[in-house]
Design an enzyme around this catalytic site. Structure first.
Site, short mmCIF file in Angstrom:
data_model
loop_
_atom_site.label_atom_id
_atom_site.label_comp_id
_atom_site.label_asym_id
_atom_site.label_seq_id
_atom_site.Cartn_x
_atom_site.Cartn_y
_atom_site.Cartn_z
N ASP A 121 -0.74 -4.54 3.74
CA ASP A 121 0.71 -4.26 3.86
C ASP A 121 1.23 -4.97 5.09
O ASP A 121 0.46 -5.59 5.84
CB ASP A 121 0.96 -2.74 3.91
CG ASP A 121 2.30 -2.34 3.28
OD1 ASP A 121 3.35 -2.83 3.75
OD2 ASP A 121 2.30 -1.54 2.32
N HIS A 147 10.79 -5.82 -19.35
CA HIS A 147 10.58 -4.49 -18.75
C HIS A 147 11.94 -3.97 -18.29
O HIS A 147 12.18 -3.73 -17.12
CB HIS A 147 9.61 -4.62 -17.58
CG HIS A 147 9.17 -3.31 -17.02
ND1 HIS A 147 8.75 -2.26 -17.80
CD2 HIS A 147 9.05 -2.88 -15.74
CE1 HIS A 147 8.40 -1.24 -17.01
NE2 HIS A 147 8.57 -1.60 -15.76
N ASN A 170 9.13 -4.95 -9.17
CA ASN A 170 10.30 -5.15 -10.02
C ASN A 170 11.38 -5.97 -9.32
O ASN A 170 11.40 -6.00 -8.10
CB ASN A 170 10.88 -3.77 -10.40
CG ASN A 170 10.18 -3.20 -11.61
OD1 ASN A 170 10.01 -3.89 -12.61
ND2 ASN A 170 9.78 -1.94 -11.52
N ARG A 196 13.06 1.44 -6.77
CA ARG A 196 14.44 1.78 -7.14
C ARG A 196 14.90 3.10 -6.54
O ARG A 196 14.11 4.01 -6.34
CB ARG A 196 14.54 1.92 -8.66
CG ARG A 196 14.57 0.62 -9.37
CD ARG A 196 15.14 0.80 -10.75
NE ARG A 196 14.15 1.28 -11.72
CZ ARG A 196 14.46 1.69 -12.95
NH1 ARG A 196 15.73 1.73 -13.34
NH2 ARG A 196 13.53 2.09 -13.78
N ASN A 198 13.23 -8.23 -3.25
CA ASN A 198 11.86 -8.41 -3.76
C ASN A 198 11.51 -9.86 -4.07
O ASN A 198 10.34 -10.24 -4.01
CB ASN A 198 11.64 -7.50 -4.97
CG ASN A 198 11.50 -6.04 -4.55
OD1 ASN A 198 11.52 -5.73 -3.36
ND2 ASN A 198 11.36 -5.14 -5.50
N GLY A 256 0.82 -1.22 0.00
CA GLY A 256 0.00 0.00 0.00
C GLY A 256 0.85 1.26 0.00
O GLY A 256 0.53 2.24 0.65
N GLN A 315 3.35 3.87 -2.60
CA GLN A 315 3.04 4.90 -3.59
C GLN A 315 2.08 4.40 -4.66
O GLN A 315 1.06 5.03 -4.94
CB GLN A 315 4.33 5.36 -4.27
CG GLN A 315 5.29 6.08 -3.36
CD GLN A 315 5.02 7.57 -3.36
OE1 GLN A 315 3.93 8.01 -2.97
NE2 GLN A 315 5.98 8.34 -3.80
N ILE A 316 2.43 3.26 -5.26
CA ILE A 316 1.55 2.73 -6.32
C ILE A 316 0.27 2.17 -5.69
O ILE A 316 -0.84 2.43 -6.17
CB ILE A 316 2.24 1.63 -7.16
CG1 ILE A 316 3.54 2.15 -7.78
CG2 ILE A 316 1.30 1.12 -8.26
CD1 ILE A 316 4.32 1.12 -8.57
N GLY A 317 0.41 1.44 -4.59
CA GLY A 317 -0.75 0.79 -3.95
C GLY A 317 -1.83 1.80 -3.56
O GLY A 317 -3.02 1.55 -3.76
N1 APR Z 1 4.05 -7.88 1.94
C1 APR Z 1 3.26 -6.84 1.60
N2 APR Z 1 3.73 -5.59 1.40
C2 APR Z 1 5.05 -5.40 1.53
C3 APR Z 1 5.93 -6.46 1.86
C4 APR Z 1 5.38 -7.74 2.06
N3 APR Z 1 6.14 -8.81 2.38
N4 APR Z 1 7.18 -5.94 1.92
C5 APR Z 1 7.08 -4.62 1.63
N5 APR Z 1 5.80 -4.28 1.41
C6 APR Z 1 5.23 -2.98 1.13
C7 APR Z 1 5.98 -1.83 1.78
O1 APR Z 1 5.69 -1.77 3.17
C8 APR Z 1 5.46 -0.63 1.00
O2 APR Z 1 4.34 -0.03 1.59
O3 APR Z 1 5.28 -2.65 -0.25
C9 APR Z 1 5.07 -1.24 -0.35
C10 APR Z 1 5.88 -0.70 -1.51
O4 APR Z 1 5.56 0.64 -1.63
P1 APR Z 1 6.63 1.75 -2.05
O5 APR Z 1 7.89 1.54 -1.28
O6 APR Z 1 5.97 3.07 -1.96
O7 APR Z 1 6.97 1.37 -3.57
P2 APR Z 1 6.14 1.71 -4.89
O8 APR Z 1 6.63 2.98 -5.47
O9 APR Z 1 4.69 1.55 -4.64
O10 APR Z 1 6.67 0.54 -5.85
C11 APR Z 1 6.44 -0.82 -5.53
O11 APR Z 1 6.52 -1.54 -7.81
O12 APR Z 1 7.20 -0.46 -9.77
C12 APR Z 1 7.55 -1.34 -8.74
O13 APR Z 1 9.91 -1.00 -8.63
C13 APR Z 1 8.69 -0.81 -7.96
O14 APR Z 1 9.14 -2.88 -6.88
C14 APR Z 1 8.57 -1.60 -6.70
C15 APR Z 1 7.07 -1.75 -6.53
#
Ligand code: APR
Length: 311
Positions: A34, A178, A123, A85, A98, A11, A13-15
């Site tokens: 999350d 990608h 990614n 990234r 990841n 949840g 940035q993208i979530g």
């Molecule tokens: N289970 C669920 N959520 C998790 C886990 C897990 N085991 N580990 C990490 N997360 C959550 C983090 O707590 C965080 O809220 O995944 C979320 C990732 O969010 P951001 O760090 O904001 O990343 P975001 O910009 O959303 O990108 C996520 O998408 O495009 C790809 O490269 C990017 O791999 C990255 C992913």
């Protein structure tokens, strides 16, 4: 018939944007999952979007959780769990962290949402979608990676910016992995049906192709501390919407090829038909010799990344 249920695993940035757009399009109720450390954040995002409903006029219910049993019965699961990234990293640098995360997510989605259509965004995409499929054992029609929609969308946006014409009327596809080896099929790009090769000179088109290939990195550099999120979220929602509404849109996506384009056993960006059956079809078309060799090159890059998963 109740509403559909969409779950966002991750949840961040993208979530957060996925949840917002899904609610605004009234695709269904939304669960944002999350890890426990981020439970407050996702509960907060869900509540914030609930409070936007009176203004937007939609009725989806949103909730945040770190309890996997809350994702039960999901029709669609969109995965962004992982780390994004940072400047100087390419998508492959995210692998070790990841990969562990996607394995955990895959076993839980298998347990709690075995009938969901799953869209992977984390990614390095080509490896993450492969790993999800291996660990979950889901049918290939129910697992897809979001990449081609975004890469093609970036190409479309740049072509629109170059010509000053509506991005809506630009049509094109980017195939392959990608990563930097992705393959823009410029020969088939059109604006309102007019070939772009008649509108933009070859040297300039080459520059636009290159910008497309590195578009993710351009944003990583600008942000300084994260990667793209608005467009990636919209792209995954387009795919989810085509599934939920059986639209049968043709969207380039990372789908499991079993012979298509001469590729066997890898998820790679190809034109897919997304409908109520999930990935209903991969559409093959004839490629030029140069496109074939570019596709072979990008397949090598995908194979290399996938080999690192040891799956
Ligand atoms: N289970 C669920 N959520 C998790 C886990 C897990 N085991 N580990 C990490 N997360 C959550 C983090 O707590 C965080 O809220 O995944 C979320 C990732 O969010 P951001 O760090 O904001 O990343 P975001 O910009 O959303 O990108 C996520 O998408 O495009 C790809 O490269 C990017 O791999 C990255 C992913």
């Amino acid at each position: 018939m109740g509403r559909k249920k969409l779950t966002m695993i991750g949840g961040g940035q993208i979530g957060g944007n996925l949840a917002l757009i899904a609610a605004q399009k009234e695709l269904g109720d939304v669960v944002i999952f999350d890890i426990p450390q981020s439970e407050g954040m996702v509960k907060g995002k869900a509540l914030d979007i609930m409070q936007l409903r009176p203004h937007d006029g939609y009725d989806s219910e949103l909730s945040g959780t770190s309890d996997y049993s809350d994702i039960k019965g999901s029709d669609v699961v969109i995965i962004t769990a992982g780390i994004p990234r940072k400047p100087g990293m390419d998508r492959e640098d995210l692998m070790s962290i990841n990969l562990g995360i996607i394995k955990d997510v895959a076993s839980n989605v298998k347990k709690y949402a075995p009938n969901a259509f799953v869209i992977v965004i984390s990614n390095p995409l080509d490896a993450m979608v492969y790993a999800f499929h291996k660990v979950s054992g889901f049918d290939k029609s129910k697992v897809v990676g979001m990449a081609g929609a975004l890469d093609s969308g970036r190409f479309r946006a740049f072509l629109a910016m170059e010509t000053g014409l509506s991005a809506q009327d630009v049509s094109c596809m980017v195939l392959g992995g990608h990563g930097d080896s992705m393959v823009p099929i410029t020969r088939l790009a059109t604006i309102g049906g007019v070939p772009v090769t008649d509108l933009i000179d070859a040297d300039r088109l080459k520059e636009i192709e290159d910008r497309t290939r590195f578009a993710g990195g351009e944003l990583v550099k600008l942000f300084g501390n994260g990667s793209a999120f608005y467009a990636p979220a919209q792209c995954a929602i387009e795919m989810a919407e085509s599934y939920l509404k059986d639209k049968k849109r043709v969207i380039p996506s990372a789908a499991l090829c079993e012979g298509e384009f001469g590729i066997d056993g890898y998820f790679i960006g190809v034109p897919t038909v997304i409908g109520s059956g999930g990935i209903e079809k991969i559409i093959e078309f004839s490629l030029t010799d140069k496109e074939k060799s570019d596709l072979a090159n990008t397949l090598d890059a995908v194979k290399k990344t996938v080999a690192e998963t040891n799956l």
